[in-house]
Scaffold this motif. Structure first.
Motif, PDB file in Angstrom:
ATOM      1  N   ASP A 297      17.002  -2.711  -1.200  1.00 47.64           N
ATOM      2  CA  ASP A 297      17.270  -4.056  -1.697  1.00 47.64           C
ATOM      3  C   ASP A 297      17.157  -4.102  -3.222  1.00 47.64           C
ATOM      4  N   THR A 298      18.148  -4.728  -3.871  1.00 49.43           N
ATOM      5  CA  THR A 298      18.160  -4.832  -5.331  1.00 49.43           C
ATOM      6  C   THR A 298      18.315  -6.299  -5.740  1.00 49.43           C
TER       7      THR A 298
ATOM      8  N   ALA B 156       9.090   1.299  -7.848  1.00 49.02           N
ATOM      9  CA  ALA B 156      10.167   0.745  -8.679  1.00 49.02           C
ATOM     10  C   ALA B 156      10.972  -0.293  -7.914  1.00 49.02           C
ATOM     11  N   VAL B 157      11.217  -0.037  -6.633  1.00 46.90           N
ATOM     12  CA  VAL B 157      11.978  -0.976  -5.813  1.00 46.90           C
ATOM     13  C   VAL B 157      11.235  -2.300  -5.700  1.00 46.90           C
ATOM     14  N   GLU B 158       9.948  -2.240  -5.390  1.00 48.08           N
ATOM     15  CA  GLU B 158       9.169  -3.469  -5.205  1.00 48.08           C
ATOM     16  C   GLU B 158       8.947  -4.193  -6.529  1.00 48.08           C
ATOM     17  N   LYS B 159       8.831  -3.436  -7.614  1.00 48.69           N
ATOM     18  CA  LYS B 159       8.688  -4.075  -8.924  1.00 48.69           C
ATOM     19  C   LYS B 159       9.969  -4.822  -9.293  1.00 48.69           C
TER      20      LYS B 159
ATOM     21  N   GLU C  27       0.833  -1.206   0.000  1.00 54.93           N
ATOM     22  CA  GLU C  27       0.000   0.000   0.000  1.00 54.93           C
ATOM     23  C   GLU C  27       0.867   1.256   0.000  1.00 54.93           C
ATOM     24  N   ALA C  28       1.987   1.194   0.720  1.00 56.07           N
ATOM     25  CA  ALA C  28       2.877   2.356   0.799  1.00 56.07           C
ATOM     26  C   ALA C  28       3.479   2.702  -0.555  1.00 56.07           C
ATOM     27  N   ALA C  29       3.679   1.681  -1.399  1.00 56.31           N
ATOM     28  CA  ALA C  29       4.328   1.902  -2.695  1.00 56.31           C
ATOM     29  C   ALA C  29       3.347   2.188  -3.817  1.00 56.31           C
ATOM     30  N   LEU C  30       2.070   1.920  -3.610  1.00 54.45           N
ATOM     31  CA  LEU C  30       1.100   1.946  -4.704  1.00 54.45           C
ATOM     32  C   LEU C  30       1.073   3.277  -5.442  1.00 54.45           C
TER      33      LEU C  30
END
Length: 475
Positions: free
Chosen positions: A256-257, A109-112, A99-102
Protein backbone atom coordinates in the motif's frame (compact mmCIF):
# COMPACT_ATOMS: atom_id res chain seq x y z
CA UNK A 1 -35.21 33.27 -30.68
CA UNK A 2 -32.57 35.79 -31.72
CA UNK A 3 -31.53 36.13 -28.08
CA UNK A 4 -31.21 32.34 -27.75
CA UNK A 5 -29.12 32.17 -30.91
CA UNK A 6 -26.86 34.89 -29.54
CA UNK A 7 -26.43 33.04 -26.26
CA UNK A 8 -25.52 29.81 -28.08
CA UNK A 9 -22.99 31.72 -30.20
CA UNK A 10 -21.33 33.17 -27.09
CA UNK A 11 -21.20 29.75 -25.43
CA UNK A 12 -19.62 28.19 -28.51
CA UNK A 13 -17.01 30.96 -28.67
CA UNK A 14 -16.16 30.43 -25.00
CA UNK A 15 -15.76 26.70 -25.58
CA UNK A 16 -13.46 27.37 -28.54
CA UNK A 17 -11.24 29.58 -26.38
CA UNK A 18 -11.32 27.73 -23.06
CA UNK A 19 -12.29 24.18 -23.96
CA UNK A 20 -15.26 22.21 -22.70
CA UNK A 21 -14.48 22.19 -18.99
CA UNK A 22 -17.35 19.76 -18.34
CA UNK A 23 -15.73 17.09 -20.55
CA UNK A 24 -12.77 16.45 -18.28
CA UNK A 25 -11.89 16.37 -14.61
CA UNK A 26 -8.54 16.30 -12.86
CA UNK A 27 -7.31 12.98 -11.47
CA UNK A 28 -4.81 14.70 -9.16
CA UNK A 29 -5.54 16.46 -5.91
CA UNK A 30 -3.48 19.52 -6.88
CA UNK A 31 -4.30 20.28 -10.55
CA UNK A 32 -1.46 22.11 -12.32
CA UNK A 33 0.35 22.43 -8.95
CA UNK A 34 -1.49 25.68 -8.19
CA UNK A 35 -2.56 24.98 -4.61
CA UNK A 36 -0.72 27.25 -2.13
CA UNK A 37 -0.81 24.61 0.60
CA UNK A 38 1.73 22.17 -0.80
CA UNK A 39 1.89 18.43 -0.19
CA UNK A 40 5.21 16.82 -1.21
CA UNK A 41 7.00 13.71 0.06
CA UNK A 42 10.30 11.89 -0.47
CA UNK A 43 11.12 8.22 -0.92
CA UNK A 44 14.43 6.50 -1.70
CA UNK A 45 14.88 2.94 -2.94
CA UNK A 46 17.63 0.45 -3.56
CA UNK A 47 17.91 -1.56 -6.78
CA UNK A 48 14.84 -3.77 -6.18
CA UNK A 49 12.51 -1.02 -4.86
CA UNK A 50 13.20 -1.84 -1.22
CA UNK A 51 15.23 -0.20 1.55
CA UNK A 52 17.56 -2.99 2.66
CA UNK A 53 19.62 -0.88 5.07
CA UNK A 54 19.00 2.65 6.34
CA UNK A 55 21.77 5.23 6.00
CA UNK A 56 23.49 6.03 9.34
CA UNK A 57 21.56 8.60 11.43
CA UNK A 58 19.08 9.25 8.59
CA UNK A 59 16.11 7.19 9.73
CA UNK A 60 13.84 5.46 7.25
CA UNK A 61 14.19 7.07 3.78
CA UNK A 62 10.73 8.63 3.82
CA UNK A 63 9.94 12.28 4.55
CA UNK A 64 7.20 14.81 3.86
CA UNK A 65 6.76 18.58 3.70
CA UNK A 66 3.06 19.43 3.97
CA UNK A 67 1.47 22.70 5.05
CA UNK A 68 -1.49 25.00 4.68
CA UNK A 69 -1.19 28.75 4.17
CA UNK A 70 -2.98 31.13 6.51
CA UNK A 71 -4.38 34.17 4.69
CA UNK A 72 -3.91 36.29 7.81
CA UNK A 73 -0.33 37.43 7.50
CA UNK A 74 0.62 34.61 5.11
CA UNK A 75 2.00 32.10 7.63
CA UNK A 76 2.64 28.40 6.94
CA UNK A 77 1.01 25.79 9.17
CA UNK A 78 3.12 22.63 8.84
CA UNK A 79 1.57 19.18 9.22
CA UNK A 80 4.72 17.06 9.63
CA UNK A 81 7.25 17.49 12.45
CA UNK A 82 10.99 16.84 12.33
CA UNK A 83 10.50 13.90 14.71
CA UNK A 84 7.99 12.39 12.26
CA UNK A 85 10.48 12.68 9.41
CA UNK A 86 13.28 11.23 11.54
CA UNK A 87 11.44 7.99 12.34
CA UNK A 88 13.55 4.92 11.59
CA UNK A 89 14.06 1.31 12.64
CA UNK A 90 14.10 0.83 16.37
CA UNK A 91 11.95 3.93 16.96
CA UNK A 92 8.48 2.91 18.06
CA UNK A 93 5.33 4.96 17.57
CA UNK A 94 2.09 3.73 19.06
CA UNK A 95 -0.53 2.90 16.48
CA UNK A 96 1.83 3.70 13.59
CA UNK A 97 4.72 1.23 13.54
CA UNK A 98 3.91 -2.44 14.10
CA UNK A 99 6.11 -4.88 16.01
CA UNK A 100 6.84 -6.70 12.76
CA UNK A 101 8.18 -3.50 11.17
CA UNK A 102 10.10 -2.11 14.14
CA UNK A 103 13.39 -3.73 13.13
CA UNK A 104 12.68 -4.45 9.45
CA UNK A 105 13.81 -1.53 7.21
CA UNK A 106 11.57 -2.57 4.29
CA UNK A 107 8.38 -2.85 6.34
CA UNK A 108 9.23 0.23 8.40
CA UNK A 109 9.40 2.42 5.29
CA UNK A 110 5.99 1.21 4.14
CA UNK A 111 4.32 1.97 7.47
CA UNK A 112 6.10 5.31 7.78
CA UNK A 113 4.82 6.37 4.34
CA UNK A 114 1.25 5.50 5.34
CA UNK A 115 1.67 7.56 8.52
CA UNK A 116 3.09 10.57 6.68
CA UNK A 117 0.23 10.23 4.19
CA UNK A 118 -2.29 10.43 7.02
CA UNK A 119 -0.68 13.64 8.34
CA UNK A 120 -0.76 15.24 4.89
CA UNK A 121 -4.12 13.90 3.71
CA UNK A 122 -6.58 16.30 2.09
CA UNK A 123 -10.29 15.45 1.94
CA UNK A 124 -11.61 15.50 -1.61
CA UNK A 125 -13.99 13.84 -4.06
CA UNK A 126 -14.07 11.06 -5.05
CA UNK A 127 -11.16 10.17 -2.73
CA UNK A 128 -8.76 11.93 -0.36
CA UNK A 129 -5.17 12.42 -1.49
CA UNK A 130 -1.80 12.88 0.18
CA UNK A 131 1.18 14.28 -1.78
CA UNK A 132 3.38 14.57 -4.83
CA UNK A 133 6.21 12.05 -4.46
CA UNK A 134 9.91 12.70 -5.09
CA UNK A 135 11.42 9.30 -5.86
CA UNK A 136 15.16 8.61 -5.78
CA UNK A 137 16.63 5.23 -6.73
CA UNK A 138 20.13 3.72 -6.64
CA UNK A 139 20.93 1.34 -9.51
CA UNK A 140 23.80 -0.44 -7.72
CA UNK A 141 23.18 -4.15 -7.16
CA UNK A 142 25.30 -6.35 -4.92
CA UNK A 143 24.37 -9.83 -6.13
CA UNK A 144 26.08 -11.34 -3.06
CA UNK A 145 23.70 -9.52 -0.73
CA UNK A 146 20.68 -11.75 -1.35
CA UNK A 147 18.45 -8.66 -1.15
CA UNK A 148 16.69 -8.81 -4.53
CA UNK A 149 14.34 -11.54 -5.80
CA UNK A 150 14.45 -12.80 -9.38
CA UNK A 151 11.11 -12.19 -11.14
CA UNK A 152 9.49 -12.12 -7.72
CA UNK A 153 11.09 -15.31 -6.42
CA UNK A 154 13.65 -15.30 -3.63
CA UNK A 155 17.08 -16.54 -4.69
CA UNK A 156 20.33 -17.11 -2.77
CA UNK A 157 23.33 -14.78 -3.23
CA UNK A 158 25.34 -15.28 -6.41
CA UNK A 159 28.63 -13.97 -7.81
CA UNK A 160 28.64 -10.53 -9.43
CA UNK A 161 28.68 -11.15 -13.20
CA UNK A 162 29.79 -7.58 -13.98
CA UNK A 163 26.45 -6.58 -15.42
CA UNK A 164 25.48 -4.37 -12.47
CA UNK A 165 27.51 -1.54 -10.92
CA UNK A 166 28.70 -2.23 -7.36
CA UNK A 167 31.89 -1.11 -5.63
CA UNK A 168 31.56 -3.88 -3.02
CA UNK A 169 29.71 -4.54 0.22
CA UNK A 170 27.39 -1.66 1.06
CA UNK A 171 26.91 -0.41 -2.53
CA UNK A 172 23.11 -0.63 -2.17
CA UNK A 173 23.04 1.92 0.65
CA UNK A 174 20.40 4.59 1.15
CA UNK A 175 21.33 8.28 0.72
CA UNK A 176 21.95 11.16 3.07
CA UNK A 177 18.76 13.24 3.19
CA UNK A 178 18.76 16.95 4.01
CA UNK A 179 15.47 18.79 4.24
CA UNK A 180 14.85 22.52 4.09
CA UNK A 181 11.29 22.82 5.38
CA UNK A 182 9.23 25.20 3.23
CA UNK A 183 9.24 28.74 4.53
CA UNK A 184 8.23 32.24 3.51
CA UNK A 185 11.17 34.26 2.27
CA UNK A 186 11.90 37.81 3.39
CA UNK A 187 9.67 39.31 0.68
CA UNK A 188 6.68 37.86 2.56
CA UNK A 189 5.22 36.17 -0.55
CA UNK A 190 7.71 33.64 -1.95
CA UNK A 191 7.57 30.12 -0.51
CA UNK A 192 10.54 27.77 -0.95
CA UNK A 193 11.59 24.38 0.36
CA UNK A 194 13.91 21.55 -0.66
CA UNK A 195 15.27 18.01 -0.31
CA UNK A 196 18.89 17.25 -1.19
CA UNK A 197 21.74 14.91 -0.36
CA UNK A 198 24.21 12.33 -1.64
CA UNK A 199 24.69 8.58 -1.85
CA UNK A 200 28.42 8.97 -1.10
CA UNK A 201 28.00 8.78 2.68
CA UNK A 202 31.79 8.61 3.21
CA UNK A 203 32.57 11.51 0.88
CA UNK A 204 31.38 15.10 0.59
CA UNK A 205 28.64 15.03 -2.00
CA UNK A 206 30.39 13.43 -4.98
CA UNK A 207 27.02 12.12 -6.14
CA UNK A 208 24.22 14.60 -5.60
CA UNK A 209 20.47 15.04 -5.85
CA UNK A 210 18.28 18.05 -5.19
CA UNK A 211 14.65 19.06 -5.58
CA UNK A 212 13.67 22.67 -4.80
CA UNK A 213 10.05 23.83 -4.93
CA UNK A 214 9.04 27.49 -5.15
CA UNK A 215 5.86 29.54 -5.52
CA UNK A 216 4.45 32.99 -4.72
CA UNK A 217 1.39 32.99 -2.46
CA UNK A 218 -1.76 33.28 -4.55
CA UNK A 219 0.12 33.54 -7.84
CA UNK A 220 0.78 30.89 -10.50
CA UNK A 221 1.86 27.39 -9.56
CA UNK A 222 4.72 25.53 -7.94
CA UNK A 223 7.91 25.03 -9.93
CA UNK A 224 9.92 21.94 -8.98
CA UNK A 225 13.62 22.34 -9.79
CA UNK A 226 15.52 19.05 -10.01
CA UNK A 227 19.21 18.23 -10.19
CA UNK A 228 20.94 14.82 -10.31
CA UNK A 229 24.65 13.99 -10.48
CA UNK A 230 26.24 10.54 -10.69
CA UNK A 231 29.68 9.49 -9.39
CA UNK A 232 32.13 6.65 -9.97
CA UNK A 233 30.65 4.72 -7.03
CA UNK A 234 27.05 5.56 -7.99
CA UNK A 235 26.90 5.74 -11.82
CA UNK A 236 23.26 4.62 -12.14
CA UNK A 237 20.79 6.94 -10.39
CA UNK A 238 17.13 7.83 -10.95
CA UNK A 239 15.15 10.88 -9.84
CA UNK A 240 11.45 11.37 -10.61
CA UNK A 241 8.49 13.44 -9.49
CA UNK A 242 5.54 11.05 -9.31
CA UNK A 243 1.78 11.26 -9.09
CA UNK A 244 0.98 7.93 -7.42
CA UNK A 245 -2.17 6.13 -6.36
CA UNK A 246 -3.66 7.42 -3.11
CA UNK A 247 -4.00 3.83 -1.93
CA UNK A 248 -3.12 0.39 -3.26
CA UNK A 249 -0.07 -0.52 -5.35
CA UNK A 250 1.72 2.29 -7.16
CA UNK A 251 3.79 1.37 -10.22
CA UNK A 252 6.72 -0.83 -9.15
CA UNK A 253 5.55 -1.61 -5.61
CA UNK A 254 3.82 -4.54 -3.94
CA UNK A 255 2.35 -2.82 -0.90
CA UNK A 256 0.00 0.00 0.00
CA UNK A 257 1.29 3.46 -0.98
CA UNK A 258 0.11 7.07 -0.76
CA UNK A 259 0.11 9.69 -3.51
CA UNK A 260 -1.64 12.35 -5.55
CA UNK A 261 -3.97 10.37 -7.87
CA UNK A 262 -7.43 10.60 -6.31
CA UNK A 263 -8.80 8.98 -9.50
CA UNK A 264 -6.82 6.30 -11.33
CA UNK A 265 -6.52 7.08 -15.07
CA UNK A 266 -7.54 4.26 -17.40
CA UNK A 267 -6.77 3.89 -21.10
CA UNK A 268 -7.97 5.36 -23.38
CA UNK A 269 -9.68 8.22 -21.54
CA UNK A 270 -7.04 10.48 -20.00
CA UNK A 271 -4.53 13.16 -20.91
CA UNK A 272 -1.50 14.67 -19.17
CA UNK A 273 -0.54 18.33 -19.23
CA UNK A 274 2.83 19.55 -17.99
CA UNK A 275 5.60 22.07 -18.59
CA UNK A 276 9.19 20.81 -18.74
CA UNK A 277 12.31 22.99 -19.01
CA UNK A 278 15.50 20.92 -19.28
CA UNK A 279 18.61 22.89 -18.29
CA UNK A 280 21.19 20.07 -18.53
CA UNK A 281 20.52 16.74 -20.19
CA UNK A 282 22.69 14.37 -18.17
CA UNK A 283 24.82 13.05 -21.03
CA UNK A 284 24.18 10.32 -23.61
CA UNK A 285 23.07 7.74 -21.01
CA UNK A 286 20.36 9.94 -19.49
CA UNK A 287 17.04 8.29 -20.28
CA UNK A 288 15.00 11.41 -19.63
CA UNK A 289 11.32 10.51 -19.43
CA UNK A 290 9.02 13.24 -20.66
CA UNK A 291 6.49 10.87 -19.21
CA UNK A 292 6.64 7.47 -17.54
CA UNK A 293 3.43 5.61 -16.71
CA UNK A 294 3.38 2.50 -14.55
CA UNK A 295 0.84 -0.11 -13.55
CA UNK A 296 0.51 -3.78 -12.63
CA UNK A 297 -1.52 -6.68 -14.00
CA UNK A 298 -0.94 -10.38 -14.33
CA UNK A 299 -0.10 -12.14 -17.58
CA UNK A 300 -3.65 -13.53 -17.70
CA UNK A 301 -5.06 -9.99 -17.56
CA UNK A 302 -6.18 -10.13 -13.93
CA UNK A 303 -5.33 -7.21 -11.59
CA UNK A 304 -2.30 -7.57 -9.34
CA UNK A 305 -3.01 -8.86 -5.83
CA UNK A 306 0.39 -8.69 -4.13
CA UNK A 307 1.58 -12.16 -5.19
CA UNK A 308 4.96 -11.10 -6.54
CA UNK A 309 5.49 -14.44 -8.30
CA UNK A 310 2.61 -13.74 -10.72
CA UNK A 311 2.21 -9.93 -10.60
CA UNK A 312 3.93 -7.99 -13.40
CA UNK A 313 4.84 -4.30 -13.35
CA UNK A 314 4.13 -2.64 -16.72
CA UNK A 315 5.86 0.57 -17.82
CA UNK A 316 5.65 2.83 -20.86
CA UNK A 317 8.26 5.58 -21.09
CA UNK A 318 8.84 8.34 -23.65
CA UNK A 319 12.58 9.16 -23.76
CA UNK A 320 13.35 12.60 -25.23
CA UNK A 321 17.17 12.64 -24.98
CA UNK A 322 18.21 12.98 -28.65
CA UNK A 323 21.45 11.06 -27.93
CA UNK A 324 19.52 7.88 -27.06
CA UNK A 325 20.60 4.96 -29.25
CA UNK A 326 18.21 3.17 -31.60
CA UNK A 327 18.25 -0.34 -30.14
CA UNK A 328 15.13 -1.45 -32.03
CA UNK A 329 15.88 -1.98 -35.74
CA UNK A 330 15.34 -4.67 -38.42
CA UNK A 331 18.55 -6.47 -37.36
CA UNK A 332 17.67 -6.53 -33.63
CA UNK A 333 14.03 -7.59 -33.60
CA UNK A 334 14.36 -8.88 -30.02
CA UNK A 335 14.50 -5.19 -28.95
CA UNK A 336 11.19 -4.37 -30.69
CA UNK A 337 7.61 -5.12 -29.65
CA UNK A 338 6.02 -7.83 -31.84
CA UNK A 339 3.80 -5.28 -33.56
CA UNK A 340 2.92 -1.60 -33.76
CA UNK A 341 -0.67 -0.34 -33.89
CA UNK A 342 -1.32 2.94 -35.67
CA UNK A 343 -4.01 5.28 -34.35
CA UNK A 344 -6.44 4.17 -37.08
CA UNK A 345 -6.17 0.60 -35.79
CA UNK A 346 -3.85 -0.74 -38.49
CA UNK A 347 -1.45 -3.29 -37.00
CA UNK A 348 2.02 -3.87 -38.46
CA UNK A 349 4.31 -6.75 -37.47
CA UNK A 350 7.94 -5.99 -36.64
CA UNK A 351 9.11 -8.18 -39.55
CA UNK A 352 7.47 -5.76 -42.01
CA UNK A 353 10.58 -3.65 -42.59
CA UNK A 354 8.76 -1.33 -44.99
CA UNK A 355 6.03 -0.21 -42.61
CA UNK A 356 7.10 -0.92 -39.01
CA UNK A 357 8.31 2.36 -37.35
CA UNK A 358 11.51 1.00 -35.75
CA UNK A 359 12.83 4.46 -34.89
CA UNK A 360 9.75 5.12 -32.73
CA UNK A 361 11.05 2.62 -30.16
CA UNK A 362 14.20 2.57 -28.06
CA UNK A 363 13.66 -0.91 -26.65
CA UNK A 364 10.99 -3.39 -25.62
CA UNK A 365 11.54 -6.09 -23.03
CA UNK A 366 9.11 -8.81 -22.02
CA UNK A 367 8.17 -10.19 -18.58
CA UNK A 368 10.56 -12.88 -17.39
CA UNK A 369 7.66 -15.03 -16.19
CA UNK A 370 5.70 -14.99 -19.48
CA UNK A 371 5.14 -18.46 -20.95
CA UNK A 372 4.09 -17.78 -24.55
CA UNK A 373 6.54 -15.18 -25.85
CA UNK A 374 7.03 -14.61 -29.54
CA UNK A 375 10.68 -15.18 -30.49
CA UNK A 376 13.10 -13.50 -30.80
CA UNK A 377 12.60 -11.66 -27.53
CA UNK A 378 14.55 -9.88 -24.81
CA UNK A 379 13.29 -10.18 -21.26
CA UNK A 380 13.47 -7.35 -18.72
CA UNK A 381 15.93 -7.23 -15.87
CA UNK A 382 14.53 -9.76 -13.36
CA UNK A 383 15.95 -8.12 -10.22
CA UNK A 384 15.11 -4.39 -10.30
CA UNK A 385 11.44 -4.68 -9.26
CA UNK A 386 9.83 -6.81 -6.53
CA UNK A 387 8.07 -8.73 -9.31
CA UNK A 388 8.63 -9.40 -13.01
CA UNK A 389 8.33 -6.37 -15.26
CA UNK A 390 7.56 -5.37 -18.84
CA UNK A 391 8.95 -2.14 -20.30
CA UNK A 392 8.20 -0.31 -23.54
CA UNK A 393 10.45 2.70 -24.18
CA UNK A 394 9.42 5.13 -26.91
CA UNK A 395 11.35 7.78 -28.85
CA UNK A 396 10.14 10.97 -30.60
CA UNK A 397 8.71 10.01 -33.98
CA UNK A 398 5.94 11.20 -36.35
CA UNK A 399 3.71 8.23 -35.41
CA UNK A 400 3.29 9.72 -31.93
CA UNK A 401 2.40 13.19 -33.19
CA UNK A 402 -1.33 12.43 -33.28
CA UNK A 403 -1.19 12.00 -29.51
CA UNK A 404 0.64 15.30 -28.87
CA UNK A 405 4.02 13.65 -28.24
CA UNK A 406 7.32 14.92 -29.71
CA UNK A 407 7.81 13.94 -33.33
CA UNK A 408 11.48 14.82 -33.86
CA UNK A 409 14.65 14.06 -31.91
CA UNK A 410 15.49 17.16 -29.89
CA UNK A 411 11.91 18.34 -29.41
CA UNK A 412 11.57 19.65 -25.85
CA UNK A 413 15.25 19.12 -25.07
CA UNK A 414 17.80 21.57 -23.62
CA UNK A 415 16.95 25.14 -24.70
CA UNK A 416 13.48 24.15 -25.91
CA UNK A 417 11.12 24.37 -22.88
CA UNK A 418 7.57 23.38 -23.72
CA UNK A 419 4.12 22.91 -22.30
CA UNK A 420 2.79 19.55 -23.47
CA UNK A 421 -0.72 18.15 -23.70
CA UNK A 422 -0.31 14.41 -24.20
CA UNK A 423 -3.14 12.06 -25.10
CA UNK A 424 -1.59 9.38 -22.93
CA UNK A 425 -4.78 7.37 -22.65
CA UNK A 426 -5.26 6.97 -26.39
CA UNK A 427 -1.60 6.14 -27.00
CA UNK A 428 -1.35 3.67 -24.11
CA UNK A 429 -4.45 1.84 -25.31
CA UNK A 430 -2.65 0.99 -28.58
CA UNK A 431 0.74 -0.02 -27.20
CA UNK A 432 1.78 -3.66 -27.17
CA UNK A 433 1.85 -5.40 -23.79
CA UNK A 434 2.19 -9.15 -23.41
CA UNK A 435 -0.80 -11.26 -22.40
CA UNK A 436 -1.39 -15.02 -22.29
CA UNK A 437 -3.27 -16.28 -25.38
CA UNK A 438 -7.03 -16.61 -25.01
CA UNK A 439 -7.32 -14.44 -21.90
CA UNK A 440 -9.52 -11.39 -21.42
CA UNK A 441 -7.57 -8.17 -22.17
CA UNK A 442 -6.40 -6.41 -19.01
CA UNK A 443 -7.90 -3.09 -18.00
CA UNK A 444 -5.04 -0.65 -18.40
CA UNK A 445 -5.38 1.33 -15.19
CA UNK A 446 -2.28 3.41 -14.44
CA UNK A 447 -1.25 3.83 -10.80
CA UNK A 448 1.77 6.09 -11.38
CA UNK A 449 2.47 8.99 -13.74
CA UNK A 450 5.92 10.54 -13.40
CA UNK A 451 8.61 12.71 -15.00
CA UNK A 452 12.37 12.59 -14.55
CA UNK A 453 15.56 10.87 -15.58
CA UNK A 454 17.37 7.58 -15.22
CA UNK A 455 21.10 8.13 -15.77
CA UNK A 456 22.15 4.65 -16.83
CA UNK A 457 25.71 3.79 -15.78
CA UNK A 458 27.54 7.03 -16.56
CA UNK A 459 30.03 8.58 -14.13
CA UNK A 460 29.94 12.30 -13.38
CA UNK A 461 26.85 13.06 -15.46
CA UNK A 462 24.67 16.02 -14.46
CA UNK A 463 20.99 16.46 -15.30
CA UNK A 464 18.93 19.49 -14.34
CA UNK A 465 15.29 20.28 -15.15
CA UNK A 466 12.25 22.24 -14.01
CA UNK A 467 8.73 20.80 -13.90
CA UNK A 468 5.49 22.72 -13.45
CA UNK A 469 1.77 22.75 -14.39
CA UNK A 470 1.53 18.96 -13.92
CA UNK A 471 -2.02 17.64 -14.35
CA UNK A 472 -3.75 14.38 -15.25
CA UNK A 473 -7.16 14.83 -16.88
CA UNK A 474 -9.87 12.20 -17.13
CA UNK A 475 -11.56 12.85 -20.48
Amino acid sequence: MKQMALIHTVINLLLMVHGDVSSSSSAVGDPEMKRDGLRVAFEAWNFCNEVGLEAPHMGSPRAADCFDVSTSGYSLAHKVSDSDNNLGIGKSKQGVISEAALHNPDLYAVEKELYLGSLCQVSDEPNPWSFWMVMLKNGNYDTKSGLCPQNGRKIPPFDQPGKFPCFGTGCMNQPVLNHGKTQLLSDGYTMRGWFNGTYDVDADGVSYYEVVWEKRVGVGGWVFKHKLKTSSKYPWLMLYLRADATKGFSGGYHYDTRGMLKTLPESPKFKVRLTVDIKQGGGPKSQFYLLDIGSCWKNNGEPCDGDVTTDVTRYSEMIINPETELWCNPKTLHNCPPYHTFRNGTRVHRTDSQRFPYEAYHVYCAPGNAEHLELPVGTCDPFSNPQAQEILQLLPHPVWGEYGYPTRRGDGWVGDPRTWELDVGALSSRLYFYQDPGTTPARRIWTSVDVGTEIYKDEGAVAEWHLSDFNVLIT
